[in-house]
Write a protein that holds these residues in place. Sequence first.
Motif, PDB file in Angstrom:
ATOM      1  N   MET A 309      -0.562   4.579   8.705  1.00 25.43           N
ATOM      2  CA  MET A 309      -0.994   4.013   9.509  1.00 25.43           C
ATOM      3  C   MET A 309      -1.721   2.773   9.289  1.00 25.43           C
ATOM      4  SD  MET A 309      -4.005   5.822  11.553  1.00 25.43           S
ATOM      5  CE  MET A 309      -3.702   7.276  11.287  1.00 25.43           C
ATOM      6  N   PHE A 346      -0.053  14.654   2.169  1.00 22.13           N
ATOM      7  CA  PHE A 346      -0.247  14.770   3.289  1.00 22.13           C
ATOM      8  C   PHE A 346       0.546  13.561   4.296  1.00 22.13           C
ATOM      9  CE2 PHE A 346      -2.775  16.015   6.944  1.00 22.13           C
ATOM     10  CZ  PHE A 346      -2.095  17.176   7.829  1.00 22.13           C
ATOM     11  N   CYS A 353       1.002   9.905  13.613  1.00 24.21           N
ATOM     12  CA  CYS A 353       0.131   9.035  13.806  1.00 24.21           C
ATOM     13  C   CYS A 353       1.751   8.129  14.560  1.00 24.21           C
ATOM     14  CB  CYS A 353      -0.457   8.002  13.383  1.00 24.21           C
ATOM     15  SG  CYS A 353       0.606   8.020  11.511  1.00 24.21           S
ATOM     16  N   PRO A 402      -5.017  14.001  11.634  1.00 23.80           N
ATOM     17  CA  PRO A 402      -6.061  15.258  11.355  1.00 23.80           C
ATOM     18  C   PRO A 402      -6.695  15.194  10.297  1.00 23.80           C
ATOM     19  CG  PRO A 402      -3.338  15.668  11.083  1.00 23.80           C
ATOM     20  CD  PRO A 402      -3.591  13.979  11.236  1.00 23.80           C
TER      21      PRO A 402
END
Length: 457
Positions: A309, A346, A353, A402
């Motif tokens: 993001m 990850f 997002c 997360p």
Amino acid sequence: MNLVHQISILTCFIFAILLFAGLVYTCIVFYTENEKRASFRALLLAVFIPPIYLVTWHYNWEIVAFILTADLIITSILFLIPFGRKANITDDFPKNQIDERNIMFARNELKEGTERFDEYYSKNPDKLILDNEFRKEPGLTAEKSIFYNELAYKAANASFFTVEQFHQSVDGEINQSRSNISNHELSDFIKDWSKKLGALNVGIAELKDYHFYSHKGRGKEYGNPIESKHTHSIAFTVEMSEEMVAAAPQSSIVMESAQQYLEAGRIAIQLAQFLRSLGFSARAHIDGNYQVICPLVARDAGLGEIGRMGLLMTPNEGPRVRLGVVTTEFKLKPDNRIKDNAMLDFCLQCKKCAEVCPSKSISFEAPKLVNGIKRWQINSESCFTYWCKAGTDCGRCMACCPYSHPDNLLHNFIRFGIKKSALFRMLAVHLDDFFYGRKPKSAKLPDWIPENDKVPK
Ligand code: SF4
Ligand code: SF4
């Protein structure tokens, strides 16, 4: 019954108890975090899974016990032993400096009919078409925006107003009598004191050209080239409240962003003033008045990595932080960059997002080479246009990440697994979807913030 079977049967009993206790604990933690769906799902697992082990133990089913025990051991090994592929992080850095005039906040400040506006768009005609889109919308904290909330927006504006009062104090007079303190002593003191002042994590980075904007894009110094003799920087994070972020993109997010910009600004001003009082030039970089690109400085100071993001992802609070930076001529003791390959790996798999972004500004693809760095780049124009429509700084991506879950035993246990094993990372993506949903709903506004009862006609 041979020894292996005896151990398998006993393991089933012990595991049934541990699993039950773990799932009940998980259920309680989710409940206290106001995550009703996740709490209910943990309860269902607590009711249905441990009995499988308990029944096996009770009826002495040797083969089943053996399979369950072997499964348990293999899973634990995969969880604990560093295993599998990791994203490859190289030491690359941006080739060119970024001009602050090109960032959305600077473009938002350009007023039609002014010389500055005409000059900017005559040099960047492609940006005019894009920027006309956000100019059609009501704007940040504006009436008629989707999440207009009189009290929350005015509270946010009060915080932004207060940060602005700090602008005149980012720099100042330097004490002519210089302290001869060692860099080790001062670096350690600054880190400890910053935490006392409210910072969550603090790091020190040696400054490079790419940390600085090439030109100022906001305020009175608009268009001036940035020339700084500072060689070192202190970067720190301040935490954003989980409760305020969870309701994003509703009004609590902009209140919290403004508040934490203010906190970061206050700490940065104190640190810069402190360094100047010791006889060293220092400047605070605070909301609306930056010379440096804070996420890059914070990354190189060892505070995290820049994720999908486009925000700094910290190990324990993920992107749910705001940043502050102080630059100085004093040669502080630099920290090393973390290079968290597991975190980026990850991000490669998660993509949550990108799923939840209301303006589809976040890429689902792998990182690309941008200005010399392999990274993800969001579509800042469509993101900012959504902010102007929503009236808040949205933050849906931050709320659903997360890594943004609270810093407690349960979530840190998951973060530990993510760090250790690629298989666990795959599992963790699915676990997060199972408990919270692939596209989690926004939480309700905190009780003390009235709902949008004053939407202007
Ligand atoms: S939501 Fe997932 S993909 Fe997006 S930044 Fe967070 S961990 Fe990375
Ligand atoms: S802040 Fe909102 S609009 Fe912008 S990238 Fe994140 S989710 Fe998308």
